[in-house]
Design a protein around this motif. Structure first.
Motif, short mmCIF file in Angstrom:
data_model
loop_
_atom_site.label_atom_id
_atom_site.label_comp_id
_atom_site.label_asym_id
_atom_site.label_seq_id
_atom_site.Cartn_x
_atom_site.Cartn_y
_atom_site.Cartn_z
N LEU A 28 29.75 60.73 30.44
CA LEU A 28 30.87 59.79 30.49
C LEU A 28 30.69 58.67 29.46
O LEU A 28 31.64 58.30 28.75
N LYS A 29 29.48 58.13 29.36
CA LYS A 29 29.21 57.09 28.37
C LYS A 29 29.44 57.60 26.95
O LYS A 29 29.99 56.90 26.10
N VAL A 32 33.23 57.92 26.40
CA VAL A 32 33.82 56.59 26.19
C VAL A 32 33.53 56.10 24.78
O VAL A 32 34.40 55.53 24.11
N THR A 33 32.32 56.33 24.31
CA THR A 33 31.95 55.93 22.94
C THR A 33 32.85 56.63 21.92
O THR A 33 33.36 55.99 21.00
N LEU A 36 36.39 55.19 22.11
CA LEU A 36 36.46 53.86 21.48
C LEU A 36 36.41 53.97 19.95
O LEU A 36 37.09 53.22 19.25
N THR A 57 32.61 49.98 20.76
CA THR A 57 32.00 51.27 20.42
C THR A 57 30.49 51.15 20.28
O THR A 57 29.74 51.99 20.79
N ALA A 60 28.95 50.56 23.87
CA ALA A 60 28.97 51.80 24.66
C ALA A 60 28.00 52.83 24.07
O ALA A 60 27.29 53.52 24.81
#
Length: 153
Positions: A28-29, A32-33, A36, A57, A60
């Motif tokens: 998930l991380k 998200v990165t 972003l 960015t 994350a």
């Protein structure tokens, strides 16, 4: 013994154990990165939004990278524990160096947080359920079992 029959012998107590971050949470991380970073590309014309997206960015990405570099946050065996130290380093502690292992519970803004607290005198290591992918109380109990099984009471 028939297949599926229960054994009369108790299960052996594990003498070593590793706790690591959840692979799903790490994924998930990373996602998200990437999102972003894509937002930063799409916002390239708007300087303030671009700056915010780039900072988000990097932050994350730093959290995701730590999970990839040091996924195992805590290891325990009869001789001691290895804990993550700093960003992605590790520190080995013999049981004799550990003064106390306990669960630290706090409630702030209506939210309850629990941490395994490993007190090594000069250093205090706090590990959350996100670090361990397990309940801190269960991890603390397991650490006591492993320490006792190794004869370091």
């Amino acid at each position: 013994m028939r297949n599926g029959a229960f054994s009369e012998q108790p299960a052996a107590t594990p003498t070593s154990r590793r706790w690591r971050v959840s692979p799903g949470f790490t994924a998930l991380k990373c996602a998200v990165t990437v999102l972003l970073a894509l937002a930063a590309v799409l916002l390239a014309e708007d300087r303030p939004a671009l700056s915010a997206a780039l900072v988000a960015t990097v932050v994350a990405g730093a959290y995701a990278l730590r999970d990839l570099l040091a996924p195992v946050r805590l290891e325990a065996d009869p001789d001691g524990v290895t804990v993550v130290a700093g960003y992605a380093g590790r520190r080995r502690l013999a049981w004799s160096q550990i003064e106390r292992v306990r669960v630290d519970s706090r409630t702030r803004a209506g939210l309850r947080s629990e941490f395994v607290e490993i007190d090594a005198g000069d250093m205090l290591y706090l590990l959350s359920n996100y670090d361990l992918n397990a309940r801190p109380a269960d991890v603390a109990d397991e650490l006591v079992r492993i320490r006792t099984a190794g004869g370091s009471g």
